[in-house]
Design a protein around this motif. Sequence first.
Motif, PDB file in Angstrom:
ATOM      1  N   ILE A  75       9.327  44.419 -12.115  1.00 32.65           N
ATOM      2  CA  ILE A  75       8.909  43.167 -11.480  1.00 32.65           C
ATOM      3  C   ILE A  75       9.834  42.850 -10.318  1.00 32.65           C
ATOM      4  CG2 ILE A  75       8.518  40.694 -11.817  1.00 32.65           C
ATOM      5  CD1 ILE A  75       8.299  41.393 -14.876  1.00 32.65           C
ATOM      6  N   VAL A 114       4.623  44.726 -10.411  1.00 35.95           N
ATOM      7  CA  VAL A 114       4.213  43.376 -10.022  1.00 35.95           C
ATOM      8  C   VAL A 114       5.144  42.887  -8.924  1.00 35.95           C
ATOM      9  CG1 VAL A 114       3.995  40.963 -10.743  1.00 35.95           C
ATOM     10  CG2 VAL A 114       3.244  42.784 -12.273  1.00 35.95           C
ATOM     11  N   HIS A 116       5.927  39.388  -6.964  1.00 36.06           N
ATOM     12  CA  HIS A 116       5.671  37.964  -7.174  1.00 36.06           C
ATOM     13  C   HIS A 116       6.478  37.158  -6.156  1.00 36.06           C
ATOM     14  CE1 HIS A 116       5.445  34.437 -10.293  1.00 36.06           C
ATOM     15  NE2 HIS A 116       5.113  34.070  -9.068  1.00 36.06           N
ATOM     16  N   HIS A 141       4.459  34.062 -18.035  1.00 42.62           N
ATOM     17  CA  HIS A 141       4.351  34.896 -16.844  1.00 42.62           C
ATOM     18  C   HIS A 141       4.019  36.342 -17.231  1.00 42.62           C
ATOM     19  CE1 HIS A 141       6.143  31.638 -14.476  1.00 42.62           C
ATOM     20  NE2 HIS A 141       5.824  32.321 -13.399  1.00 42.62           N
ATOM     21  N   TYR A 162       0.933  38.495 -15.919  1.00 40.37           N
ATOM     22  CA  TYR A 162       1.051  39.781 -15.246  1.00 40.37           C
ATOM     23  C   TYR A 162       0.192  40.843 -15.959  1.00 40.37           C
ATOM     24  CZ  TYR A 162       5.381  37.831 -13.137  1.00 40.37           C
ATOM     25  OH  TYR A 162       6.308  37.072 -12.470  1.00 40.37           O
TER      26      TYR A 162
END
Length: 350
Positions: free
Chosen positions: A3, A91, A93, A343, A347
């Motif tokens: 992430i 991911v 973000h 979260h 995801y």
Amino acid sequence: MRIALLSYSTRPRGGVVHTLALAESLAELGQEVTVWTLGRGGDAGFFRPVDPRVRLAVVPFPDRPNEGVGPRILRSIAVLRAAFTPEAYDVVHAQDCISANAVDRCVRTIHHLDQFTTPELAACHEQAIVRPYAHICVSAAVAAEVRAGWGLMPVVIPNGVDAARFAAARPDTRHGSYLLAVGGIEPRKGALDLLDAYALLRRDLPELRLVIAGGETLFDYRAYRAAWEARAHELGVEPVVLGAVAHDELPGLVAGAAAFAFPSVKEGFGLAAMEALAAGVPVVVRDLPVLREVFGSAVGYGADPPSLAAALLRAVTEPDPTRRARGTALAQRHTWASAAARHLDFYASL
């Protein structure tokens, strides 16, 4: 899961606080997290220590004398885009409009909506809403604004708060009896209304001081600050303006306040006010739908300087143990562990 969380600054603003706390909680859950940001003015790290399980990528962003807001926004986007490596992550973000414009594909947290007159900033704001493929808001009120304005359907994941850190703070006694505001002197924080409310409040509480902390910002608010200083002189008040407060000193400053004022005209959640509740300090906020949603009956409300002053007077002179208990319980319910777990679920759904 790999992430990347992207921010625009290393300095203490609500979105940066959010980014670091979320990163640390995701790492606690066993995720591989990297925080990317711009190191403005020679910054090589964040305003506070970060859990070593979180990787940091601070991209140098030297100051340029006399650079306008528009060119600085465009340069910020370009510098972060040139350094970022999206292929390294599952991911991506982004937490603000600059970082959302610096990548081609991302999840975006829209903390609050704003209106800008600087063309580059207005474009940055708009594109950072429409370009991401998925959206998170920290309150239902902001999510409703996004649905109404853009037809998007954000998921709502409220902020967490480090309640224990503020609950355990030793109150700062250096400023005597004081009213505290955190966020600096800028239009969105309602700083002019706060001055007028404070001047009214001093008629009943002449010994009460106004202390203002924070205010690190990317934008140029010199004209607003000059108007604020002129208004303070006109009203005959002398607030204590601290600027950015060291991370370790902030909880004590909050805990020592007689009351906490939060007269913002736009907010997404109100993290600073939630921290004050965690410290057991009475809070008065602007009467906005989003703050009604987040805080309910745990705080006092005011819509203009007279009503803000009246609510602050009650908060200081008529302590309400029941409201205080509601406030501390509310802050304790908003954990970063819960936010991080939600979260991760989001995801995975992508």
